[in-house]
Design an enzyme around this catalytic site. Structure first.
Site, mmCIF file in Angstrom:
data_model
loop_
_atom_site.group_PDB
_atom_site.id
_atom_site.type_symbol
_atom_site.label_atom_id
_atom_site.label_comp_id
_atom_site.label_asym_id
_atom_site.label_seq_id
_atom_site.Cartn_x
_atom_site.Cartn_y
_atom_site.Cartn_z
ATOM 1 C CG ASP A 128 0.771 -7.522 4.226
ATOM 2 O OD1 ASP A 128 0.374 -6.412 5.066
ATOM 3 O OD2 ASP A 128 0.602 -7.259 3.186
ATOM 4 C CG ASP A 230 -2.749 -3.569 5.398
ATOM 5 O OD1 ASP A 230 -2.497 -3.502 4.328
ATOM 6 O OD2 ASP A 230 -3.996 -3.230 5.808
ATOM 7 C CD GLU A 287 -0.926 0.323 2.600
ATOM 8 O OE1 GLU A 287 -1.357 0.715 1.757
ATOM 9 O OE2 GLU A 287 -1.449 -0.106 3.607
ATOM 10 C CG HIS A 361 -1.180 -5.618 -3.057
ATOM 11 N ND1 HIS A 361 -0.204 -5.233 -2.166
ATOM 12 C CD2 HIS A 361 -2.374 -5.524 -2.175
ATOM 13 C CE1 HIS A 361 -0.883 -4.685 -1.075
ATOM 14 N NE2 HIS A 361 -2.022 -5.078 -1.295
ATOM 15 C CG ASP A 362 -3.119 -1.667 -2.303
ATOM 16 O OD1 ASP A 362 -4.007 -2.525 -2.366
ATOM 17 O OD2 ASP A 362 -2.661 -1.431 -1.428
HETATM 18 O O1 TEU Z 1 -4.338 -0.548 1.606
HETATM 19 C C1 TEU Z 1 -4.581 0.585 2.389
HETATM 20 C C2 TEU Z 1 -4.486 1.780 1.833
HETATM 21 O O2 TEU Z 1 -4.352 2.804 2.350
HETATM 22 C C3 TEU Z 1 -4.746 1.711 0.260
HETATM 23 O O3 TEU Z 1 -5.953 1.393 -0.056
HETATM 24 C C4 TEU Z 1 -4.490 3.097 -0.396
HETATM 25 O O4 TEU Z 1 -5.455 3.805 -0.077
HETATM 26 C C5 TEU Z 1 -3.836 2.868 -1.707
HETATM 27 O O5 TEU Z 1 -3.018 1.988 -1.570
HETATM 28 C C6 TEU Z 1 -3.728 4.117 -2.529
HETATM 29 O O6 TEU Z 1 -3.839 3.975 -3.753
HETATM 30 C C7 TEU Z 1 -4.149 -1.616 2.365
HETATM 31 C C8 TEU Z 1 -3.707 -3.088 1.640
HETATM 32 O O7 TEU Z 1 -2.551 -2.593 0.770
HETATM 33 C C9 TEU Z 1 -4.903 -3.209 0.425
HETATM 34 O O8 TEU Z 1 -4.735 -4.172 -0.381
HETATM 35 C C10 TEU Z 1 -6.244 -3.593 1.388
HETATM 36 O O9 TEU Z 1 -7.353 -3.581 0.736
HETATM 37 C C11 TEU Z 1 -6.169 -2.403 2.808
HETATM 38 O O10 TEU Z 1 -5.051 -1.965 3.401
HETATM 39 C C12 TEU Z 1 -7.160 -2.888 3.650
HETATM 40 O O11 TEU Z 1 -6.464 -3.806 4.561
#
Ligand code: TEU
Ligand code: CA
Length: 583
Positions: A128, A230, A287, A361-362
């Site tokens: 990642d 990311d 992402e 994981h989000d």
């Molecule tokens: O997530 C970025 C991001 O855009 C998400 O928080 C998005 O808003 C969400 O998936 C939509 O529901 C990434 C990582 O996946 C996250 O775990 C981190 O906290 C974030 O970046 C910051 O690095």
């Protein structure tokens, strides 16, 4: 050097194949198809996967010990959430050193061992890369913040205060609150799209871009199989920073709508791709929150800057405003199907490819999100698993999804661990929602839902750790865990294993075209996957009522698999999934 070696080896392999008469259709096809299109990817939330030293936190050794479990699931690519040196403000998404493993997860030797042991089982490691920002403890940032004229002073995004001395703009960070933080030493503010401990890198600076390419190549040389980039849509900022229209009671304006996918971003990404990819067989998946399906051709496929992107419209189907978890919307099955089909259509013309996913994981667990309340979780887990493993694209399983794990609902906000959960909770109270409403929203959307420890056994702490887990185990682990499910032929886990095997034996499920059937059907998600030799027809009832459909689509078709005890063409039991094949 090692890298050059692997390139030379790759070229030699191709030559050998050609000389060995590999001109038959099969061999040629294999050559054309990158390895990652025919595999299954699995996301490991390292902190919650398996702990081997009793500190309550998952570690790299825990992954190495679990490789046979993953192999049986048909996994060929393992995406690890960040395990680099980090103060862990956002569980590793705040990186202090891209070249070191955080001691809490192990050592670089553990990582080398993992890469090599995985390799023996045909599994590649996917790192990642968090490149929109670093930790504020990263030496790059420590140097940058120390003065206005040091070598790295321009590596982050610094601006003078507004006339009143306040933040330069009214932008709200994705996790809530101003996106600007004041640094008294410089007398300036720095921008952070996420937490204030996650300052944004300045991609306009060529030295920054070069440093990031170096990081990626370091990991390519270690032998990883790919990268997940990311929050990649945020790396390019607009030329002029202007206030946005306030969109909530805090008078701030969400940064996402103002900076995501800013024109010019593709130039950065192409440069990155050219600096890292040539001569390798690694893949890159971005992402990419904020890239619409119409834009996909520029991002993926023939001339795209990546191999795949996570296009997340479908996981926001119930959430029109990501900041406000209390404002949900009703959605219908035809709408959900349309979202999947839209990205399939767009990639078809460009020969692009998509990652297929329902969780990460989000996000909350998919059984809670996509199925009616009260749906049988075993039948439901199988229905969603069928979608995940038979759509066109590379499936990404979130750890525990293969066990049919579901959300948690802890009573008090204090029991939660995820920093964004707190921010969303406080934001909701600020908007005038009651504590009950705010907690209900936390139960529904908290990122901790999918971050509870993986459930291995029905023993203490679900076999995750001998110590105290950093986050509580879901209370259902006595019934839902890998060991019990392995022993139960009707479990979600065995359904996944069966599907993975089916995928490898029926090529149309890998390379076949996708065509949706009955798009207007309000209960069933149905589609065909067809290549030159066979056609699979997949029908999934996403509701808890029986469903009827026109069986004409199954003429001459034979049943490969049904999740119900008995099945009949033309009807599906509640949550039933079936796969037929026409040769
Ligand atoms: O997530 C970025 C991001 O855009 C998400 O928080 C998005 O808003 C969400 O998936 C939509 O529901 C990434 C990582 O996946 C996250 O775990 C981190 O906290 C974030 O970046 C910051 O690095
Ligand atoms: Ca540990």
């Amino acid at each position: 050097m090692k890298r050059n070696m692997s390139r030379i080896l790759a070229v030699l392999t191709v030559l050998c194949l050609l000389l060995a008469g590999g001109t038959g259709a099969g061999a040629a096809k294999e050559e054309d198809t990158p390895w990652w299109k025919n595999t299954i990817a699995y996301e490991i939330y390292v902190r919650s996967f398996r702990d081997t030293n009793g500190d309550g936190i998952g570690d790299l050794k825990g992954i190495t010990q679990s490789l046979d479990y993953l192999k049986e699931l048909g996994v060929g690519a393992l995406w690890l959430t960040p395990c680099y040196a980090s103060p862990q403000e956002d569980n590793g998404y705040d990186i202090a050193n891209f070249y070191e493993i955080d001691p809490v997860y192990g050592t670089m030797a553990d990582m080398d061992e993992l890469i090599s042991e995985a390799g023996k089982r045909g599994i590649r490691i996917v790192m990642d890369l968090v490149f929109n920002h670093t930790s504020d403890m990263n030496p790059w940032f420590e140097e940058s913040r120390a003065s206005r004229n040091n070598e790295k002073s321009d590596w982050y995004i610094w601006r003078d205060p507004a006339e009143d001395g306040g933040a330069p703009t009214n932008w709200r960070s994705i996790f809530g609150g101003s996106a600007w933080e004041y640094e008294p030493v410089r007398g300036q503010y720095y921008l952070h799209t996420f937490l204030k401990q996650q300052p944004d890198l300045n991609w306009e600076n060529p030295e920054v871009r070069k440093a990031l390419i170096d990081v990626a190549n370091f990991w390519v040389n270690k032998g990883v199989g790919g990268f997940r980039l990311d929050a990649i849509t945020y790396i390019k900022k607009p030329a002029v920073f202007e206030n946005g229209r306030p969109d909530a009671d805090d008078r701030l304006s969400g940064i996402h709508a103002l900076t995501a996918d800013t024109p010019g971003i593709l130039d950065f990404l192409r440069e990155f791709q050219n600096g890292v990819m040539p001569g390798t067989d690694i893949f890159m998946v971005g992402e990419a929150n904020g890239v619409a399906p119409e834009e996909l051709p520029e991002w993926v496929g023939g001339d795209g800057v990546m191999d795949m992107i996570f296009e997340i419209a479908h996981v926001l189907i119930d959430l029109p405003d990501e900041m406000n978890w209390c404002k949900t919307r009703e959605w219908t099955i035809p709408e959900l199907k349309k979202m999947f089909s839209a990205s399939q259509e767009m990639t078809r013309s460009t020969k692009g490819w998509v990652p297929v996913f329902l969780e990460n994981h989000d996000q909350p667990r998919s059984i809670n999100r996509f199925l009616p309340e009260g749906a049988d979780r075993v039948a439901g887990g199988k229905a969603l698993g069928t979608l995940l493993l038979t759509m066109r694209g590379t499936p990404f399983i979130m750890q525990g999804e293969e066990l049919g794990l579901v959300n948690v609902a802890w009573e008090s906000i204090d029991e939660y661990k995820d920093v964004s959960t707190f921010n969303h909770y406080w934001f909701a109270l600020g908007e005038g929602y009651t504590q009950e409403e705010a907690m209900a929203a936390v139960h529904r959307f908290s990122r901790d839902n999918a971050r509870t420890p993986l459930q291995w056994t029905d023993g203490e702490n679900a076999g995750f750790t001998t110590g105290t887990p950093w986050i509580p185990v879901n209370g259902d682990y006595k019934t839902f865990n890998a060991a019990s499910e392995k022993a139960d032929p009707d479990s979600v886990l065995n359904w996944y294993i069966t599907l993975a095997k089916l995928r490898s034996e029926h090529e149309e499920l890998l390379d076949g075209d996708y065509r949706e059937l009955f798009p207007e059907h309000e209960q069933i998600f149905a589609y065909e996957r067809e290549n030159e030799t066979a056609k699979a027809v997949i029908l999934i009832n996403l509701t808890t009522e029986p469903a009827a459909y026109d069986p004409a689509c199954l003429e001459g078709a034979e049943l490969l698999l049904s999740s119900a005890k008995e099945t009949e063409k033309g009807t599906l039991a509640p949550l039933e999934a079936v796969i037929y094949e026409v040769k």
